[in-house]
Design a protein around this motif. Structure first.
Motif, PDB file in Angstrom:
ATOM      1  N   PHE A 134      23.879  40.685  47.518  1.00 45.30           N
ATOM      2  CA  PHE A 134      24.572  40.300  46.278  1.00 45.30           C
ATOM      3  C   PHE A 134      24.756  41.459  45.297  1.00 45.30           C
ATOM      4  O   PHE A 134      25.681  41.457  44.500  1.00 45.30           O
ATOM      5  N   GLN A 333      31.312  47.085  45.824  1.00 40.88           N
ATOM      6  CA  GLN A 333      32.569  46.995  46.578  1.00 40.88           C
ATOM      7  C   GLN A 333      32.912  48.293  47.308  1.00 40.88           C
ATOM      8  O   GLN A 333      33.792  48.315  48.154  1.00 40.88           O
ATOM      9  N   ARG A 344      31.447  39.960  51.753  1.00 32.54           N
ATOM     10  CA  ARG A 344      31.987  39.666  50.420  1.00 32.54           C
ATOM     11  C   ARG A 344      32.158  38.171  50.202  1.00 32.54           C
ATOM     12  O   ARG A 344      31.886  37.651  49.119  1.00 32.54           O
ATOM     13  N   ILE A 351      27.006  32.465  45.256  1.00 32.87           N
ATOM     14  CA  ILE A 351      26.729  32.481  43.813  1.00 32.87           C
ATOM     15  C   ILE A 351      27.529  31.396  43.101  1.00 32.87           C
ATOM     16  O   ILE A 351      27.019  30.708  42.210  1.00 32.87           O
ATOM     17  N   GLN A 352      28.785  31.204  43.512  1.00 33.89           N
ATOM     18  CA  GLN A 352      29.581  30.149  42.879  1.00 33.89           C
ATOM     19  C   GLN A 352      28.918  28.794  43.074  1.00 33.89           C
ATOM     20  O   GLN A 352      28.838  27.988  42.143  1.00 33.89           O
ATOM     21  N   ALA A 355      25.883  28.460  40.949  1.00 31.99           N
ATOM     22  CA  ALA A 355      26.246  28.160  39.555  1.00 31.99           C
ATOM     23  C   ALA A 355      26.521  26.672  39.407  1.00 31.99           C
ATOM     24  O   ALA A 355      26.134  26.045  38.414  1.00 31.99           O
ATOM     25  N   GLN A 356      27.175  26.078  40.403  1.00 34.54           N
ATOM     26  CA  GLN A 356      27.446  24.642  40.332  1.00 34.54           C
ATOM     27  C   GLN A 356      26.160  23.834  40.455  1.00 34.54           C
ATOM     28  O   GLN A 356      26.007  22.789  39.841  1.00 34.54           O
ATOM     29  N   GLU A 415      35.281  23.280  54.288  1.00 30.61           N
ATOM     30  CA  GLU A 415      36.302  23.418  53.244  1.00 30.61           C
ATOM     31  C   GLU A 415      35.708  23.308  51.840  1.00 30.61           C
ATOM     32  O   GLU A 415      36.411  23.459  50.855  1.00 30.61           O
ATOM     33  N   GLY A 418      34.789  27.242  49.627  1.00 32.34           N
ATOM     34  CA  GLY A 418      35.729  28.193  49.029  1.00 32.34           C
ATOM     35  C   GLY A 418      35.849  29.504  49.776  1.00 32.34           C
ATOM     36  O   GLY A 418      36.168  30.527  49.189  1.00 32.34           O
ATOM     37  N   ARG A 420      37.775  31.533  52.928  1.00 30.74           N
ATOM     38  CA  ARG A 420      39.007  31.304  53.672  1.00 30.74           C
ATOM     39  C   ARG A 420      38.738  31.096  55.163  1.00 30.74           C
ATOM     40  O   ARG A 420      37.748  31.575  55.708  1.00 30.74           O
ATOM     41  N   ASP A 421      39.694  30.380  55.773  1.00 28.16           N
ATOM     42  CA  ASP A 421      39.515  29.886  57.133  1.00 28.16           C
ATOM     43  C   ASP A 421      39.103  30.939  58.151  1.00 28.16           C
ATOM     44  O   ASP A 421      38.196  30.726  58.936  1.00 28.16           O
ATOM     45  N   ALA A 422      39.807  32.067  58.109  1.00 28.40           N
ATOM     46  CA  ALA A 422      39.575  33.067  59.154  1.00 28.40           C
ATOM     47  C   ALA A 422      38.098  33.436  59.232  1.00 28.40           C
ATOM     48  O   ALA A 422      37.538  33.598  60.318  1.00 28.40           O
TER      49      ALA A 422
ATOM     50  N   ALA B 425      29.604  33.320  36.938  1.00 28.71           N
ATOM     51  CA  ALA B 425      29.952  32.383  38.008  1.00 28.71           C
ATOM     52  C   ALA B 425      30.962  32.992  38.967  1.00 28.71           C
ATOM     53  O   ALA B 425      31.534  32.286  39.796  1.00 28.71           O
ATOM     54  N   ARG B 426      31.193  34.297  38.844  1.00 31.30           N
ATOM     55  CA  ARG B 426      32.124  35.035  39.717  1.00 31.30           C
ATOM     56  C   ARG B 426      33.526  34.450  39.662  1.00 31.30           C
ATOM     57  O   ARG B 426      34.216  34.398  40.671  1.00 31.30           O
ATOM     58  N   SER B 542      41.260  24.456  48.365  1.00 30.52           N
ATOM     59  CA  SER B 542      40.985  25.323  49.495  1.00 30.52           C
ATOM     60  C   SER B 542      42.289  25.739  50.184  1.00 30.52           C
ATOM     61  O   SER B 542      42.454  26.888  50.596  1.00 30.52           O
ATOM     62  N   ILE B 545      43.905  28.363  47.989  1.00 31.74           N
ATOM     63  CA  ILE B 545      43.206  29.660  48.028  1.00 31.74           C
ATOM     64  C   ILE B 545      43.592  30.405  49.302  1.00 31.74           C
ATOM     65  O   ILE B 545      43.926  31.588  49.278  1.00 31.74           O
ATOM     66  N   ASN B 546      43.604  29.683  50.422  1.00 36.56           N
ATOM     67  CA  ASN B 546      44.037  30.303  51.671  1.00 36.56           C
ATOM     68  C   ASN B 546      45.458  30.832  51.561  1.00 36.56           C
ATOM     69  O   ASN B 546      45.780  31.902  52.058  1.00 36.56           O
ATOM     70  N   GLU B 579      46.222  37.139  60.851  1.00 40.80           N
ATOM     71  CA  GLU B 579      44.970  36.447  60.580  1.00 40.80           C
ATOM     72  C   GLU B 579      45.059  35.662  59.270  1.00 40.80           C
ATOM     73  O   GLU B 579      44.374  34.682  59.066  1.00 40.80           O
TER      74      GLU B 579
END
Ligand SMILES: Nc1ncnc2c1ncn2[C@@H]1O[C@H](COP(=O)(O)OP(=O)(O)O)[C@@H](O)[C@H]1O
Ligand SMILES: [Mg+2]
Lengths: 446, 617
Positions: A134, A333, A344, A351-352, A355-356, A415, A418, A420-422, B425-426, B542, B545-546, B579
């Motif tokens: 982190f 980064q 990443r 962390i998100q 936070a929730q 899903e 948050g 991404r799918d890949a 919270a990024r 989601s 975002i994708n 991708e």
């Protein structure tokens, strides 16, 4: 030129004013009193009145004492004979061994030309997930630990320091308790690095002004090694003691304070030290880790506040844990794109969600009905604290990332996190507890 | 004794002289080893002159010699500024590194422009022409621009061109024209001139009301809190909230001709990033390296404090210079608080009566004057040009209720306030969507923006209410609004600065996605319970975002409605794209999913109607 001056016109705080001519700004002097002698530095020239800051303090200084000017500013001997030695804030040995005779270098060198800096790119693996995942530490970074009295900040400092794989380790101790000094020593000894360690130690019992010189000494020596091509690690603890010494001098000099008594140039003073951290283009590097205790646990206090604006991130150490909020490595980064493709994504998602989880905990405390989603966040939060935030952990980055996936898959659907799918396709653990349950009847059908 | 040092205190020196001196003129303190340290006269009292030294004062003595000049601290202007990396006093840092090595030793000054390099000069006036200050005499190609060589900005009245150099290749020091005034006095003009940095440089027909959006490619800025060419904005925020990253991505993607980056009293490392990255990065609109449209002025925190003050003025003067050529220039200053602190340090040494938090009383007017130098102007030939200024503010303790933030807020046109809770919270960029504001109109229809703003405010109210009454006490309609606000936040406001696609969103794409989001926001979904509502909106988020990570497909916008400048297709990397998914395909999936939700809602509505009918029967 006269050899000494003794027309002292003022003694106030740690500052003595003497009548003298031909003296350079910033020049060093020696004042000899009944109690012995102390180094002093010119901090103001006005006609023939020269104001000096007395490193050993002004207690017992008389108007007839003698001051001898040395014709140069503060210097430190530099040679390999320093390795394994311990010095005080005036550069005198405090380990009972003889003085080091060597060529000297001036402290407080000018700023490095930015053109001569490299972009840092070497990750330092600490095996602490809260750092590695982190808040990734990078070689030549300047990073403080924000903490309060009672927290194991010196331990964390030493532990991270030992992992840094530095060729030379320099400890600058300011206002240290003697115990802390011995602990550091013990840790270096244990790790077998004492032979490549140099210590500049000011303890709480030593004169205040000497505290001011510690970072300059440590950084000047470190810089020389870095120029020789070495990778140097400088540990500074506690920079709040340093700042308080600055404040004391500023008040004596009747400077208008800007914020809670601290001088307006606190930022500049701190920056001139921290900015010594460098990765030279064509030579070595210097990493600076520091401790900053926060008076009243208040991060908006001028010392942590100014520090945060200068350093490349900060680690908050609270309740024996590195806090996920507020902790930050600004250089992460530069390296975390090349570790593993999910680094990443995990870093942000965990962390998100944490936070929730905090919000759900608040709800729980208020006694509200918790949704199924809240329940899962709460479950996640507990697991994250036990298995990732725990400072007792000592694991590799990839293992730590895998552990994060496991925790996420144990609490959430793909899903919901948050990412991404890949990335999910590639890393979502094959047999998460939930999917296992759904899949288990299958074999029977076959 | 004439002109000698009387006192030294930090970076301030008091000198004594019985000669004429000019306030704000520069001078040199001569150290006894012969090194000359540049300084500026900042106060004159009787035969005492107070000087601020732009270098460390170590080694200066009482009695050391001082030299004064008539000239004020000035910037050197001419071809060859683009791509340069200067310190606050306009010394080229790469040349300093070459001559002096690793450290910035005091007393080394190098001329700002390379006097050996030659430029292809084309005259634009002929002998006999009548010109005024700022009129173009000729031009040389610099980077992708035509660099105008202009009549000195300090000229008063009309001058006649006596001679002009022929087309040819000359260094900046070459005399390219001579001009004579009405009484026959003639002056020689070279490609290079100088201008005092603290005096605004603006030769124009008139100042215009700035209205044309300055697109940054950051969604939350362009869509919600826009900036315009010739406008001003500020980014206050606690440390680590993302001020510098925001300026860095702006400096890369901003749709302007020239970007001037002033690194004022912050980390050297951050400038190094830019210095090393920019030459490698391509400006997608020109195909050239980004460095060719950039000037970096760098006076980082460990460099002498007084030069910090000079650095912001040097930056804005260079910006104004290129504006005189009809270009749109963006000046970024990080951080203006360090500049204010430099003023505070020097004011303290002058023992001026301190104002709030020990800042000098003139803090506000200095800040106002600085931002006032931004403007859209119409040049005398009718060309419209602009200087936009964006400054970060680093408030003590992250509290905006402090002198520098407050003084800045009074004069800027847009406020991008970064919040600690968002960065914790990024949620990057951590611009607070409820606190921030802009007085300008951007690329999205203001009515649409207003709709979204209202929803965000309402969503926040509901969230706060919920901390009192709990989820169970919140009606599902309100709960859905809150979820929609959250959806907009995560799918649109948040943007990943470190992803090659998501980092920059073009105008067309912003408009397209914004509309799609409005569709979702305005759709009347019907959920059977809160868990279903949450799940559904999370799923939509989601998908969006994708979608943000998928490369843009220009073909979704009809050609006639496109505003983006055409991109250089050759540099798009194909392999990493697959991708990420196909923009249109994902759009299809989103549309389909939303339609299915709406169908369901219609059906259930019908069902309830049917039920009601049945009951009625
Ligand atoms: N837009 C962003 N996207 C991702 N990370 C960001 C973003 N903005 C800031 N960060 C993270 O926060 C850190 C601090 O940002 P920075 O701009 O240096 O803060 P500041 O200048 O306000 O002190 C960065 O190093 C980066 O890790
Ligand atoms: Mg910053």
């Amino acid at each position: 030129m006269r050899t000494f001056y003794d027309e002292i016109s003022q003694i106030a705080g740690n500052v003595v004013t003497v009548k003298a001519q031909g003296i350079g700004y910033d020049e060093l002097a020696v004042i000899t009193t009944d109690q012995g002698s102390s180094l002093a530095q010119v901090i103001r020239l006005e006609d023939d009145q020269v104001s000096l800051q007395i490193f050993g303090g002004t207690e017992g200084v008389s108007t007839g004492d003698k001051i001898r000017f040395l014709g140069h500013s503060f210097q430190v001997p530099f040679s390999d004979a320093l390795l394994g030695r311990v010095f005080d804030g005036s550069g005198r040995p405090r380990d009972g061994r003889p003085e080091v005779k060597a060529q000297t270098v001036e402290t407080g060198s000018p700023a490095v030309n930015p053109i001569k800096r490299r972009v840092p790119d070497k990750m330092i693996h600490t095996r602490i997930p809260m750092i590695d995942i982190f808040n990734t530490l990078v070689g030549s970074q300047k990073l403080p630990i924000f903490s309060v009295a009672g927290e194991p900040y010196n331990d964390v400092l030493a532990r991270v320091g030992m992992q840094a794989d530095a060729e030379v380790i320099i400890l600058g101790g300011m206002g240290l308790r003697h115990d802390d000094y011995l602990t550091f020593r013990h840790r270096f000894d244990e790790a077998g690095v004492l032979g490549r360690t140099i210590m500049f130690i000011h303890t709480a019992a030593d004169p205040v002004v000497e505290c001011l010189l510690i970072p300059d000494l440590a950084l000047a020596v470190g810089e020389q090694y870095a120029l020789q091509g070495k990778n140097v690690l400088v540990l500074l603890s506690d920079m709040t003691a340093f700042s308080d010494a600055l404040k004391e001098i500023a008040i004596t000099m009747e400077q208008v304070p800007s914020n809670r008594g601290y001088p307006g140039d606190l930022y500049t003073q701190l920056a001139r030290r921290y900015e010594k951290a460098v990765d030279f283009d064509g030579a070595g590097s210097m990493t600076v880790l520091a401790c900053v205790t926060m008076p009243g646990d208040d991060v908006t206090h001028p010392v942590p506040d100014n520090t945060g604006y200068i350093t490349e991130g900060q680690l908050y150490l609270r309740n024996g844990r590195i806090e996920p909020f507020g902790s930050l490595s600004r250089l992460k980064q530069l390296v975390n794109g090349d570790t593993r493709d999910d680094h990443r994504a995990i870093m942000n998602a965990c962390i998100q969600l944490y936070a929730q989880c905090d919000e759900s905990r608040e709800k729980r405390e208020m006694g509200f009905e918790l949704s199924e989603w809240d329940d899962r966040l709460l479950q996640y939060g507990d697991l994250f604290e036990d298995e990732i935030m725990n400072l007792n952990l000592n694991i590799e980055l990839f293992d730590a990332l895998d552990k994060c996936w496991e925790i996420l898959a144990g609490c959430f659907q793909p899903e919901e996190i948050g990412i991404r799918d890949a990335i999910i396709q590639k890393h979502w653990p094959g047999k998460s507890p939930k999917k296992e349950k759904e899949k288990s009847p299958e074999p029977v059908q076959v | 004794m004439k002109r000698r040092i009387k006192a030294v205190f930090g970076n301030m020196v008091v000198a004594q002289t019985d000669e004429r001196v000019v306030k704000n003129a520069i001078g040199y303190c001569v150290r006894n080893d012969g090194i000359k340290l540049l300084c500026e006269i900042i106060r004159v009292r009787g035969d005492s002159v107070d000087l601020q030294i732009f270098e460390e004062t170590r080694g200066l003595r009482v009695g050391d010699h001082v030299e004064f000049q008539e000239q004020m601290l000035s910037a050197v202007l001419g071809p060859g500024l683009l791509g340069q990396i200067y310190d606050g006093l306009q010394n080229p840092l790469p040349e300093l590194a070459e001559q002096v090595g690793f450290f910035l030793q005091p007393g080394n000054y190098i001329h700002a422009l390379d006097t050996e390099r030659t430029w292809d000069w084309s005259p634009k006036v002929q002998a006999g022409a009548v010109v005024q200050a700022g009129d173009t005499l000729g031009s040389v190609p610099e980077s992708i621009f035509e660099h105008h060589v202009m009549a000195p900005f300090g000229l008063e009245g009309q001058y006649t061109v006596q001679t002009v150099a022929e087309k040819g290749s000359y260094p900046v020091t070459k005399e390219i024209a001579t001009l004579t005034d009405a009484s026959g006095n003639s002056i020689a003009v070279t490609m290079e001139q100088s201008w005092p940095v603290k005096r605004p440089l603006c030769v124009a027909k008139r100042r215009l009301l700035p209205t044309k959006p300055m697109v940054t490619s950051v969604r939350i800025i362009d869509s919600m809190f826009p900036i315009v060419r010739g406008g001003t904005y500020c980014i206050p925020g606690p440390f680590g909230a993302g001020k510098t990253v925001l300026q860095q991505i702006t400096s890369r993607h901003a749709q302007v001709d020239i970007v001037i980056i002033t690194a004022c009293g912050e980390r050297a490392g951050e400038v190094v990033d830019t210095i090393r990255e920019f030459p490698k990065l391509q400006d997608p609109r020109t195909g050239k390296s980004l460095m060719e449209r950039t000037i970096i002025i760098c006076n980082t925190s460990a460099m002498p404090v007084a030069a910090r003050d000079a650095s912001v003025y040097t930056g804005v003067t260079l910006a104004e210079y290129y504006r005189q050529m009809g270009l749109n220039v963006l000046l970024l200053a990080d951080s203006t608080s360090r500049w204010a602190q430099a003023m505070r340090e020097i004011s303290g040494r002058l023992e001026e009566i301190p104002g709030e938090e020990a800042f000098p009383a003139y803090l506000e007017s200095r800040i106002a004057n600085f931002y006032e130098r931004a403007a859209a102007i119409e040049l005398r030939d009718g060309t419209v040009a602009s200087v936009t200024i964006g400054g970060t503010v680093s408030p003590a303790g992250g509290n905006f209720d402090e002198p520098v933030t407050q003084a800045t807020l009074k004069v800027v046109g847009a406020f991008h306030g970064l919040s600690r809770s968002r960065s914790d919270a990024r949620r990057y960029p951590a611009i607070d969507p409820l606190d921030s504001w802009s007085k300008y109109v951007g690329i999205i229809d203001p009515q649409k923006v207003e709709k979204i703003s209202q929803m965000l405010r309402r969503g926040d109210e509901i969230r706060q209410m919920m901390t009192v009454v709990g989820e169970e006490g919140t009606p599902i309609e309100d709960f859905t609004i809150m979820l929609k606000a959250e959806f907009f936040d995560s799918a649109y406001l948040q943007q990943n600065a470190f992803d090659e696609v998501d980092a920059a969103t073009s105008i067309d794409r912003q408009r397209f996605v914004f509309d799609k989001i409005l569709e979702v926001v305005e759709a009347d979904f019907i959920f059977k319970d809160k868990d279903e509502a949450r799940r559904t909106l999370k799923k939509i988020s989601s998908m969006f975002i994708n979608w943000n990570y998928a490369p843009w497909d220009t073909s979704v916008v009809p050609e006639s409605e496109r505003e983006d400048p055409p991109l250089d297709k050759s540099k798009v990397k194909e392999d990493s794209q697959t991708e990420r998914g196909d923009f249109k395909e994902m759009l299809g999936q989103i549309d389909q999913y939303i339609q299915s939700l709406l169908d369901k809602a219609n059906n259930s509505e019908k069902e309830t109607e049917d039920e009601l009918e049945q009951l009625a029967v």
